[in-house]
Design a protein around this motif. Sequence first.
Motif, PDB file in Angstrom:
ATOM      1  N   MET A 112       0.779  -1.224   0.000  1.00  0.00           N
ATOM      2  CA  MET A 112       0.000   0.000   0.000  1.00  0.00           C
ATOM      3  C   MET A 112       0.817   1.284   0.000  1.00  0.00           C
ATOM      4  SD  MET A 112      -2.762  -1.493   2.719  1.00  0.00           S
ATOM      5  CE  MET A 112      -3.671   0.001   2.951  1.00  0.00           C
ATOM      6  N   CYS A 113       2.082   1.219   0.335  1.00  0.00           N
ATOM      7  CA  CYS A 113       2.907   2.424   0.434  1.00  0.00           C
ATOM      8  C   CYS A 113       3.136   3.029  -0.957  1.00  0.00           C
ATOM      9  CB  CYS A 113       4.242   2.106   1.098  1.00  0.00           C
ATOM     10  SG  CYS A 113       5.335   3.542   1.196  1.00  0.00           S
ATOM     11  N   GLU A 114       2.570   4.196  -1.172  1.00  0.00           N
ATOM     12  CA  GLU A 114       2.699   4.859  -2.473  1.00  0.00           C
ATOM     13  C   GLU A 114       4.140   5.286  -2.754  1.00  0.00           C
ATOM     14  OE1 GLU A 114       0.364   4.960  -4.818  1.00  0.00           O
ATOM     15  OE2 GLU A 114      -0.899   3.821  -3.440  1.00  0.00           O
ATOM     16  N   ILE A 115       4.886   5.586  -1.701  1.00  0.00           N
ATOM     17  CA  ILE A 115       6.287   5.977  -1.868  1.00  0.00           C
ATOM     18  C   ILE A 115       7.096   4.788  -2.402  1.00  0.00           C
ATOM     19  CG2 ILE A 115       8.377   6.729  -0.659  1.00  0.00           C
ATOM     20  CD1 ILE A 115       6.416   8.242   1.279  1.00  0.00           C
ATOM     21  N   ARG A 116       6.918   3.637  -1.792  1.00  0.00           N
ATOM     22  CA  ARG A 116       7.627   2.430  -2.221  1.00  0.00           C
ATOM     23  C   ARG A 116       7.236   2.067  -3.656  1.00  0.00           C
ATOM     24  NH1 ARG A 116       7.168  -3.328  -1.981  1.00  0.00           N
ATOM     25  NH2 ARG A 116       9.167  -4.278  -1.482  1.00  0.00           N
ATOM     26  N   LYS A 117       5.934   2.107  -3.945  1.00  0.00           N
ATOM     27  CA  LYS A 117       5.462   1.797  -5.300  1.00  0.00           C
ATOM     28  C   LYS A 117       6.110   2.723  -6.329  1.00  0.00           C
ATOM     29  CE  LYS A 117       0.764   0.364  -4.063  1.00  0.00           C
ATOM     30  NZ  LYS A 117      -0.660   0.729  -4.263  1.00  0.00           N
TER      31      LYS A 117
END
Length: 110
Positions: free
Chosen positions: A67-72
């Motif tokens: 769910m982490c948009e930063i990681r994605k």
Amino acid sequence: MRDMIGYCGLDCEKCDAYIATVNDDQTLREKTAKLWAELNNAPILPEHINCVGCRVDGVKTVFCEHMCEIRKCALSKGVSTCGDCPELEICGTVGAIISNNPVALENLKK
């Protein structure tokens, strides 16, 4: 950059999920699950609190892995962290983290 610095610049070694995982600390898992459930208004259970860091192989929390948009974003751009992204200073995705945590920005610039 150390592998335990997350894509966003936060230090995974200071995260309660990481600490609970490496120390197999069920009490800390329970405490962290309760806090995170309250903060996120989500059903987070102690068994969800297992993570060895977002940039290393191994178990991750559901949020960190899926769910982490930063990681994605970092993975889609092929950067090792947001510090390698030319948009770091203007990025709204990582902006909330670095605006509230100057150490994260320092970690990304190292």
